[in-house]
Design a protein around this motif. Structure first.
Motif, PDB file in Angstrom:
ATOM      1  N   TYR A 289       8.225  14.076  11.875  1.00  0.00           N
ATOM      2  CA  TYR A 289       7.871  14.567  10.552  1.00  0.00           C
ATOM      3  C   TYR A 289       7.699  16.085  10.588  1.00  0.00           C
ATOM      4  O   TYR A 289       7.608  16.690  11.676  1.00  0.00           O
ATOM      5  CB  TYR A 289       6.583  13.890  10.047  1.00  0.00           C
ATOM      6  N   GLU A 290       7.670  16.701   9.425  1.00  0.00           N
ATOM      7  CA  GLU A 290       7.502  18.147   9.314  1.00  0.00           C
ATOM      8  C   GLU A 290       6.217  18.474   8.558  1.00  0.00           C
ATOM      9  O   GLU A 290       5.756  17.687   7.726  1.00  0.00           O
ATOM     10  CB  GLU A 290       8.700  18.770   8.577  1.00  0.00           C
ATOM     11  N   LEU A 291       5.665  19.621   8.851  1.00  0.00           N
ATOM     12  CA  LEU A 291       4.485  20.074   8.133  1.00  0.00           C
ATOM     13  C   LEU A 291       4.873  20.610   6.761  1.00  0.00           C
ATOM     14  O   LEU A 291       6.018  21.015   6.530  1.00  0.00           O
ATOM     15  CB  LEU A 291       3.762  21.168   8.928  1.00  0.00           C
ATOM     16  N   ASN A 292       3.897  20.612   5.857  1.00  0.00           N
ATOM     17  CA  ASN A 292       4.039  21.183   4.513  1.00  0.00           C
ATOM     18  C   ASN A 292       5.141  20.524   3.685  1.00  0.00           C
ATOM     19  O   ASN A 292       5.723  21.153   2.796  1.00  0.00           O
ATOM     20  CB  ASN A 292       4.282  22.701   4.596  1.00  0.00           C
TER      21      ASN A 292
ATOM     22  N   LEU B  69       0.860  -1.186   0.000  1.00  0.00           N
ATOM     23  CA  LEU B  69       0.000   0.000   0.000  1.00  0.00           C
ATOM     24  C   LEU B  69       0.892   1.230   0.000  1.00  0.00           C
ATOM     25  O   LEU B  69       1.782   1.356   0.847  1.00  0.00           O
ATOM     26  CB  LEU B  69      -0.908   0.003   1.232  1.00  0.00           C
ATOM     27  N   GLU B  70       0.652   2.130  -0.958  1.00  0.00           N
ATOM     28  CA  GLU B  70       1.473   3.342  -1.094  1.00  0.00           C
ATOM     29  C   GLU B  70       0.578   4.562  -1.221  1.00  0.00           C
ATOM     30  O   GLU B  70      -0.498   4.486  -1.810  1.00  0.00           O
ATOM     31  CB  GLU B  70       2.362   3.258  -2.331  1.00  0.00           C
ATOM     32  N   TYR B  71       1.053   5.686  -0.693  1.00  0.00           N
ATOM     33  CA  TYR B  71       0.335   6.947  -0.896  1.00  0.00           C
ATOM     34  C   TYR B  71       1.255   8.125  -0.590  1.00  0.00           C
ATOM     35  O   TYR B  71       2.274   7.980   0.095  1.00  0.00           O
ATOM     36  CB  TYR B  71      -0.929   7.012  -0.029  1.00  0.00           C
ATOM     37  N   ASP B  72       0.876   9.283  -1.112  1.00  0.00           N
ATOM     38  CA  ASP B  72       1.551  10.546  -0.799  1.00  0.00           C
ATOM     39  C   ASP B  72       0.665  11.345   0.141  1.00  0.00           C
ATOM     40  O   ASP B  72      -0.568  11.361  -0.012  1.00  0.00           O
ATOM     41  CB  ASP B  72       1.799  11.372  -2.068  1.00  0.00           C
ATOM     42  N   VAL B  73       1.277  12.037   1.093  1.00  0.00           N
ATOM     43  CA  VAL B  73       0.506  12.872   2.017  1.00  0.00           C
ATOM     44  C   VAL B  73       1.255  14.169   2.285  1.00  0.00           C
ATOM     45  O   VAL B  73       2.480  14.182   2.409  1.00  0.00           O
ATOM     46  CB  VAL B  73       0.214  12.132   3.344  1.00  0.00           C
ATOM     47  N   ILE B  74       0.489  15.251   2.345  1.00  0.00           N
ATOM     48  CA  ILE B  74       1.002  16.563   2.738  1.00  0.00           C
ATOM     49  C   ILE B  74       0.184  16.999   3.943  1.00  0.00           C
ATOM     50  O   ILE B  74      -1.042  17.119   3.855  1.00  0.00           O
ATOM     51  CB  ILE B  74       0.848  17.600   1.621  1.00  0.00           C
ATOM     52  N   LEU B  75       0.842  17.207   5.065  1.00  0.00           N
ATOM     53  CA  LEU B  75       0.163  17.630   6.290  1.00  0.00           C
ATOM     54  C   LEU B  75       0.395  19.125   6.482  1.00  0.00           C
ATOM     55  O   LEU B  75       1.508  19.558   6.768  1.00  0.00           O
ATOM     56  CB  LEU B  75       0.692  16.839   7.481  1.00  0.00           C
ATOM     57  N   ASN B  76      -0.668  19.898   6.303  1.00  0.00           N
ATOM     58  CA  ASN B  76      -0.570  21.342   6.476  1.00  0.00           C
ATOM     59  C   ASN B  76      -0.743  21.763   7.932  1.00  0.00           C
ATOM     60  O   ASN B  76      -0.217  22.786   8.371  1.00  0.00           O
ATOM     61  CB  ASN B  76      -1.619  22.053   5.630  1.00  0.00           C
TER      62      ASN B  76
END
Length: 313
Positions: free
Chosen positions: A168-171, A87-94
């Protein structure tokens, strides 16, 4: 006599080169059970459409997960049963407010972090700051989890991660990959920075039992009873679930989900599109004999002929 022996040795080498079987390509083919780049509306089922929705401008899926609301968004996946999977995905946490969690999982109908079967990836902001989690609830409801906090054993069911603490880091865009190895009964999570490809954290869980019964990819706050009016907000993209092609898959061709259009140029620098390419579903073919091997074989044959002619003189 020496010439005859040398000739026999060279001819044996020639035969060995010709008779060595050609090696197939590395890595096996896979069958795609679900794939979406969100270039068009994925029509995920949600009870929270004001916060969980497809963004046509960014061509990504927006989420805002609020505790104690029981909100969810999911897509059904047909054809999985007791196979290895990726299972793979990209995520951006603002934004990830204190006490909130972004979670995306592959689960059964409950979509609850405490109810199996459930393979869950999490980005939290709580006691240890902004850390990552891999959580597993087996079909027999055994809970196991590990996070990127060094040596954390205080959470019930936690496995001690022995590396340095990783936040992890935001943005930033992260590529998250979860691999289930059925033979070794291990579940592994890796988190890479999308732009550089650098792995920032990865660890594994022993699954104890075979995984089965998962039929949806989801995100949401079911089972999260934290404070309301706080959010884990951002964007989801390039979701893909695959199984080995040689595994028996009962999914009809029409059930395989792919992006219907080629992704267009995005209006934001944070968006990176994965090219949608049809993956082979048959075993790799053997490669032809490499060119250098052919040249070497011809050279040996030439040497044999030269020695033979020299002897006759």
């Amino acid at each position: 006599m020496r010439l005859r022996i040398l000739t026999l040795i060279l001819m044996a080498g020639l035969l060995a080169l010709v008779c060595v079987p050609a090696q197939g390509a590395t890595g096996g083919p896979v069958t795609v059970l679900y794939q979406n780049s969100f270039s068009s509306n994925p029509k995920w089922v949600t009870n929270n459409p004001s916060l969980d929705y497809w963004d046509p401008g960014l061509q990504m899926y927006h989420f805002a997960i609020e505790p104690s609301t029981g909100a969810y968004a999911y897509t059904l996946v047909k054809g999985y049963e007791k196979q290895p999977f990726t299972l793979e995905y990209d995520v951006i946490l603002n934004k990830v407010d204190e006490g909130t969690t972004f979670r995306l999982g592959f689960s059964g109908e409950a979509m609850n972090p405490e109810v199996g079967p459930n393979v869950l990836t999490e980005f939290t902001n709580a006691k240890y700051g902004q850390i990552m989690w891999l959580r597993l609830v087996t079909p027999g409801n055994k809970l196991m989890k590990v996070n990127s906090e060094s040596g954390d054993t205080q959470n019930s069911g936690s496995i001690a991660y022995k590396g340095p603490t990783v936040n992890y880091e935001l943005n930033k865009t992260y590529r998250v990959t979860v691999d289930y190895n059925k033979d070794q009964r291990t579940l592994t999570m890796k988190v890479n920075e999308k732009t550089s490809g650098q792995e920032i954290w990865g660890y594994y869980i022993n699954t104890v039992e075979d995984l089965s019964g998962m039929d949806r990819i989801y995100l949401g706050s079911i089972g999260d009873y934290g404070m309301m009016h706080r959010y884990a907000e951002g964007y989801l993209d390039n979701v893909r679930l695959t199984v080995p092609a040689e595994a028996e898959v009962t999914t009809p061709a029409a059930a395989v989900t792919t992006a219907p259009q080629t992704p267009t140029t995005r209006p934001t620098a944070i968006k990176t599109t994965v090219q949608q390419t049809a993956l082979p579903t048959t075993a790799p073919q053997e490669s032809p004999v490499p060119v250098p091997v052919t040249i070497l074989a011809l050279g040996i044959a030439g040497a044999c002929m030269a020695l033979f002619l020299n002897k006759r003189k």
